[in-house]
Motif scaffolding. Structure first.
Motif, PDB file in Angstrom:
ATOM      1  N   VAL A  99      80.001  34.217  26.149  1.00  0.00           N
ATOM      2  CA  VAL A  99      80.186  35.272  27.150  1.00  0.00           C
ATOM      3  C   VAL A  99      81.310  34.897  28.100  1.00  0.00           C
ATOM      4  O   VAL A  99      82.213  35.698  28.375  1.00  0.00           O
ATOM      5  CB  VAL A  99      78.877  35.526  27.921  1.00  0.00           C
ATOM      6  N   ALA A 100      81.289  33.669  28.609  1.00  0.00           N
ATOM      7  CA  ALA A 100      82.349  33.216  29.513  1.00  0.00           C
ATOM      8  C   ALA A 100      83.699  33.193  28.810  1.00  0.00           C
ATOM      9  O   ALA A 100      84.726  33.582  29.394  1.00  0.00           O
ATOM     10  CB  ALA A 100      82.001  31.820  30.049  1.00  0.00           C
ATOM     11  N   ALA A 101      83.706  32.762  27.546  1.00  0.00           N
ATOM     12  CA  ALA A 101      84.971  32.698  26.802  1.00  0.00           C
ATOM     13  C   ALA A 101      85.559  34.087  26.596  1.00  0.00           C
ATOM     14  O   ALA A 101      86.780  34.265  26.686  1.00  0.00           O
ATOM     15  CB  ALA A 101      84.735  32.004  25.459  1.00  0.00           C
ATOM     16  N   PHE A 102      84.716  35.068  26.317  1.00  0.00           N
ATOM     17  CA  PHE A 102      85.208  36.427  26.105  1.00  0.00           C
ATOM     18  C   PHE A 102      85.759  37.026  27.400  1.00  0.00           C
ATOM     19  O   PHE A 102      86.714  37.813  27.379  1.00  0.00           O
ATOM     20  CB  PHE A 102      84.083  37.314  25.572  1.00  0.00           C
ATOM     21  N   LEU A 103      85.150  36.655  28.530  1.00  0.00           N
ATOM     22  CA  LEU A 103      85.553  37.247  29.812  1.00  0.00           C
ATOM     23  C   LEU A 103      86.748  36.537  30.449  1.00  0.00           C
ATOM     24  O   LEU A 103      87.491  37.143  31.224  1.00  0.00           O
ATOM     25  CB  LEU A 103      84.377  37.219  30.787  1.00  0.00           C
ATOM     26  N   GLU A 104      86.935  35.267  30.127  1.00  0.00           N
ATOM     27  CA  GLU A 104      87.927  34.442  30.810  1.00  0.00           C
ATOM     28  C   GLU A 104      89.341  35.039  30.799  1.00  0.00           C
ATOM     29  O   GLU A 104      90.045  34.983  31.825  1.00  0.00           O
ATOM     30  CB  GLU A 104      87.946  33.040  30.211  1.00  0.00           C
ATOM     31  N   PRO A 105      89.833  35.623  29.687  1.00  0.00           N
ATOM     32  CA  PRO A 105      91.195  36.180  29.723  1.00  0.00           C
ATOM     33  C   PRO A 105      91.374  37.295  30.747  1.00  0.00           C
ATOM     34  O   PRO A 105      92.512  37.615  31.112  1.00  0.00           O
ATOM     35  CB  PRO A 105      91.384  36.720  28.295  1.00  0.00           C
ATOM     36  N   ALA A 135      76.996  38.315  22.303  1.00  0.00           N
ATOM     37  CA  ALA A 135      77.777  37.853  23.448  1.00  0.00           C
ATOM     38  C   ALA A 135      78.711  38.938  23.966  1.00  0.00           C
ATOM     39  O   ALA A 135      78.907  39.081  25.182  1.00  0.00           O
ATOM     40  CB  ALA A 135      78.581  36.611  23.066  1.00  0.00           C
ATOM     41  N   ALA A 136      79.297  39.727  23.059  1.00  0.00           N
ATOM     42  CA  ALA A 136      80.199  40.807  23.475  1.00  0.00           C
ATOM     43  C   ALA A 136      79.439  41.869  24.269  1.00  0.00           C
ATOM     44  O   ALA A 136      79.945  42.375  25.281  1.00  0.00           O
ATOM     45  CB  ALA A 136      80.866  41.429  22.251  1.00  0.00           C
ATOM     46  N   VAL A 137      78.226  42.200  23.820  1.00  0.00           N
ATOM     47  CA  VAL A 137      77.435  43.192  24.551  1.00  0.00           C
ATOM     48  C   VAL A 137      77.020  42.639  25.908  1.00  0.00           C
ATOM     49  O   VAL A 137      77.079  43.338  26.933  1.00  0.00           O
ATOM     50  CB  VAL A 137      76.198  43.623  23.741  1.00  0.00           C
ATOM     51  N   GLN A 138      76.599  41.389  25.949  1.00  0.00           N
ATOM     52  CA  GLN A 138      76.212  40.791  27.225  1.00  0.00           C
ATOM     53  C   GLN A 138      77.388  40.727  28.192  1.00  0.00           C
ATOM     54  O   GLN A 138      77.229  40.924  29.404  1.00  0.00           O
ATOM     55  CB  GLN A 138      75.620  39.400  26.992  1.00  0.00           C
ATOM     56  N   ALA A 139      78.579  40.462  27.670  1.00  0.00           N
ATOM     57  CA  ALA A 139      79.773  40.457  28.515  1.00  0.00           C
ATOM     58  C   ALA A 139      80.080  41.858  29.031  1.00  0.00           C
ATOM     59  O   ALA A 139      80.420  42.044  30.215  1.00  0.00           O
ATOM     60  CB  ALA A 139      80.962  39.902  27.732  1.00  0.00           C
ATOM     61  N   LEU A 140      79.960  42.852  28.160  1.00  0.00           N
ATOM     62  CA  LEU A 140      80.163  44.237  28.582  1.00  0.00           C
ATOM     63  C   LEU A 140      79.151  44.617  29.660  1.00  0.00           C
ATOM     64  O   LEU A 140      79.493  45.271  30.659  1.00  0.00           O
ATOM     65  CB  LEU A 140      80.039  45.164  27.373  1.00  0.00           C
ATOM     66  N   ASP A 141      77.900  44.205  29.468  1.00  0.00           N
ATOM     67  CA  ASP A 141      76.851  44.483  30.447  1.00  0.00           C
ATOM     68  C   ASP A 141      77.216  43.902  31.809  1.00  0.00           C
ATOM     69  O   ASP A 141      77.019  44.531  32.856  1.00  0.00           O
ATOM     70  CB  ASP A 141      75.530  43.901  29.936  1.00  0.00           C
TER      71      ASP A 141
END
Length: 604
Positions: free
Chosen positions: A377-383, A548-554
């Protein structure tokens, strides 16, 4: 009542391994298709596991809706249409099981075929498929339906069509869609598009039709009678072509489904108490506990059923239109959330019995964590860290009040946030540095008595921070017109979300949909991070990446503070006439489109 959450989790964990095996196999026709792995039911399944294949046929069910209607075409933008109608007149190539996160089984199509990358999908129509007038469902009807809905249909169909490179007939009963971008869900979405009769619309303006055209359908029910704004009666077609299709066994048991329309919730409830309406979903636990002791309940003519489910909470509350300048600052939105005083409102409305929605996918494995983002989740959001609202990466939770009417801590936090955003109380009114008052309008639909009661409490709370909002009531047609045109500041909002989110997320939250008239991105969010997370969940090749992508979107949506959440319904409360029955083996999704009236039946 049995549930199958463990089976779902096991299927998810096996997804990557199964996909790897599938990628080594050649494409071949199948009886069903799943987003990950294989369908749970074998090719020779007899019926859905939550249906009663020997349910008796006959009787009727009467439901209620608040408002009216001026169209019988649920596939276009124009007009006000019963929300239930598209589930009755829109039969599709395949149909969705409510017992699996996202699996389809053949309906109009006898088989589905796709390549390992799902860059294309091909359907073979059943030779017996017929419209209600007896004419066959043809590949020509399929192609016309995809093209028409994708170009002049309701906006919910436009996003899918933009991802189709071409559609072509590949055999007498075969049709293939080829896609123009990687997206594993597209093959499934194609199976869910409604198929309409092309010849009915020759010489007719499909996008402008209202009550002048009654759709010819291949579905089990046909529109038998209606009176504008008062009722729609649907009759079970005795010559329905699909009586022997496995998916349909034990479904569509009522001879008549009738939809009655009322001016407000009170009138609809009174009609139910006299059994003019025979089923009623209750969303207010205080009313369920206090107002369901009328004679029909006491004498057994009405049964009270409480049903569980294991689907996400979705988001219900009051949405702020970020297209408006006063809601562009996240600190203002956070201040208005602090001022809402949920604990006091919940006590007043439900006796404190309803838990609050904490995120868009709360009550499910897809829901975000409320602490700092970690791992994938953190990796997907970091950029996107530089553009994310505070709390997205660090962790965010809704404020909790002390339950008192004055909510002093919440009021103080709201004033502090407003001051940070450039608004201060001057002579009892919240103003900016130029002296302009902070003001906005709360738009509600006439007849929504519960929402009006909540807003009445909220307006009093807003007065404590120097805001006096306007509350506007609009009839159903005006309300829809204003929402479609995003002509509102704040309004009631509800979006239902599933355990298998996909392309519909672009409609709900994608940047391209933000300014599309009649779209579902009501809050107007335009975020590169949101778009990237939706793209990632659509292209994930492992279940871990998908989750993880859904949790990041959430996280992005919840920390974005676009909606003031209210309470969630982790159970369904349905009161119904004693003659109405349903199977006790509930599906994973519980009370969801495809369950009532689909698997219910009438029996004395």
């Amino acid at each position: 009542m049995a549930f199958h959450f463990g089976r779902m989790i096991a299927a998810w964990r096996m997804g990557a391994a199964i996909m790897a095996l599938a990628s080594m196999a050649c494409a071949e026709p199948q009886h069903g298709i799943a987003m990950y792995g294989d369908p749970a039911l074998p090719p020779d399944f007899v019926s859905l596991p939550y249906a009663n294949p020997v349910a008796p046929k006959g009787g009727r069910i009467v439901t209620s809706e608040v408002g009216g209607f001026d169209s019988l075409n649920p596939f276009i933008r124009k007009g006000s249409v019963s929300w239930q109608l598209r589930y009755f007149v829109g039969e599709s190539l395949m149909a969705r099981s409510l017992d699996e996160p996202f699996t389809l089984y053949g309906l109009l199509a006898e088989s589905v075929e796709t390549d390992p990358d799902r860059s294309w999908v091909e359907f073979t129509l059943r030779p017996e498929a017929r419209f209600s007038d007896g004419s066959p469902v043809t590949v020509e009807d399929v192609i016309w339906s995809f093209e028409t809905l994708g170009t002049i249909g309701h906006p919910r169909y436009l996003g899918f069509w933009s991802r189709v490179d071409h559609i072509a007939q590949t055999g007498e009963r075969r049709v293939r869609l080829t896609f123009n971008q990687p997206d594993r869900e597209l093959a499934l979405l194609a199976g869910l598009r409604p198929i309409l009769k092309k010849a009915q619309w020759d010489g007719v303006d499909f996008a402008e039709s209202t009550l002048d055209v009654v759709p010819i359908t291949s579905a089990p029910y046909v529109i038998d009678d209606f009176e504008a704004g008062r009722f729609i009666a649907l009759r079970r077609n005795p010559d329905y072509w699909g009586v022997n299709v496995p998916f349909q066994q034990g479904l569509h048991n009522f001879d008549e489904v009738r939809i009655e329309f009322f001016g407000d919730e009170t009138a609809a409830f009174e009609a139910f108490k006299t059994l003019e309406v025979t089923t009623n979903r209750e969303f207010n636990v205080a009313r369920w506990d206090g107002q369901y002791d009328f004679p029909a309940v006491r004498n057994g003519d009405v049964v009270l059923s409480v049903l569980g489910h294991e689907r996400p909470s979705g988001m219900t509350g009051f949405v702020m239109n970020t297209r408006r300048a006063q809601f562009a600052d996240w600190r203002v939105r956070e201040a208005l959330i602090h001022a809402f005083n949920f604990e006091f409102i919940n006590e007043a409305m439900t006796g404190g019995a309803q838990p609050r929605i904490t995120s868009y996918w709360s009550n499910s494995p897809l829901g975000m964590g409320h602490g700092p983002a970690t791992g994938r989740v953190a990796a997907f959001l970091e950029p996107f860290a530089a553009d994310l609202v505070p709390g997205t990466l660090e962790g965010y939770s809704l404020p909790v009040g002390d339950g008192t009417e004055r909510n002093r801590a919440g009021t103080a936090a709201a004033l502090d946030l407003m001051q940070q955003a450039g608004w201060t109380v001057q002579n009892g009114v919240l103003r900016d540095s130029a002296g302009t008052p902070f003001s906005f309008e709360i738009l509600l639909e006439q007849g929504s008595s519960e929402n009006q009661a909540i807003i009445d409490i909220y307006v009093q709370a807003l007065g404590r921070i120097g805001i006096t909002p306007r509350v506007a009531l609009a009839d159903g047609a005006q309300y829809k017109q204003r929402i479609d045109g995003y002509d509102f500041d704040m309004t009631y909002y509800r979006v239902g979300l599933s355990l298998s989110p996909g392309n519909e997320q672009f409609n709900y939250f994608g940047s391209a949909a933000a300014d599309q008239p009649g779209g579902r991105n009501v809050m107007g969010v335009q975020s590169a991070a949101v778009d990237a997370m939706i793209t990632r969940l659509l292209t994930s090749e492992s279940q871990d990446d998908f989750v993880a992508a859904v949790q990041a979107l959430d996280r992005i949506l919840t920390a974005g503070r676009y909606v003031i959440p209210i309470y969630q319904w982790n159970i369904s409360r349905i009161a119904h006439a004693r003659q109405l029955h349903f199977p006790q083996d509930l599906p994973l999704f519980g009370d969801w489109p495809g369950w009532q009236p689909d698997v219910w039946w009438y029996e004395e």
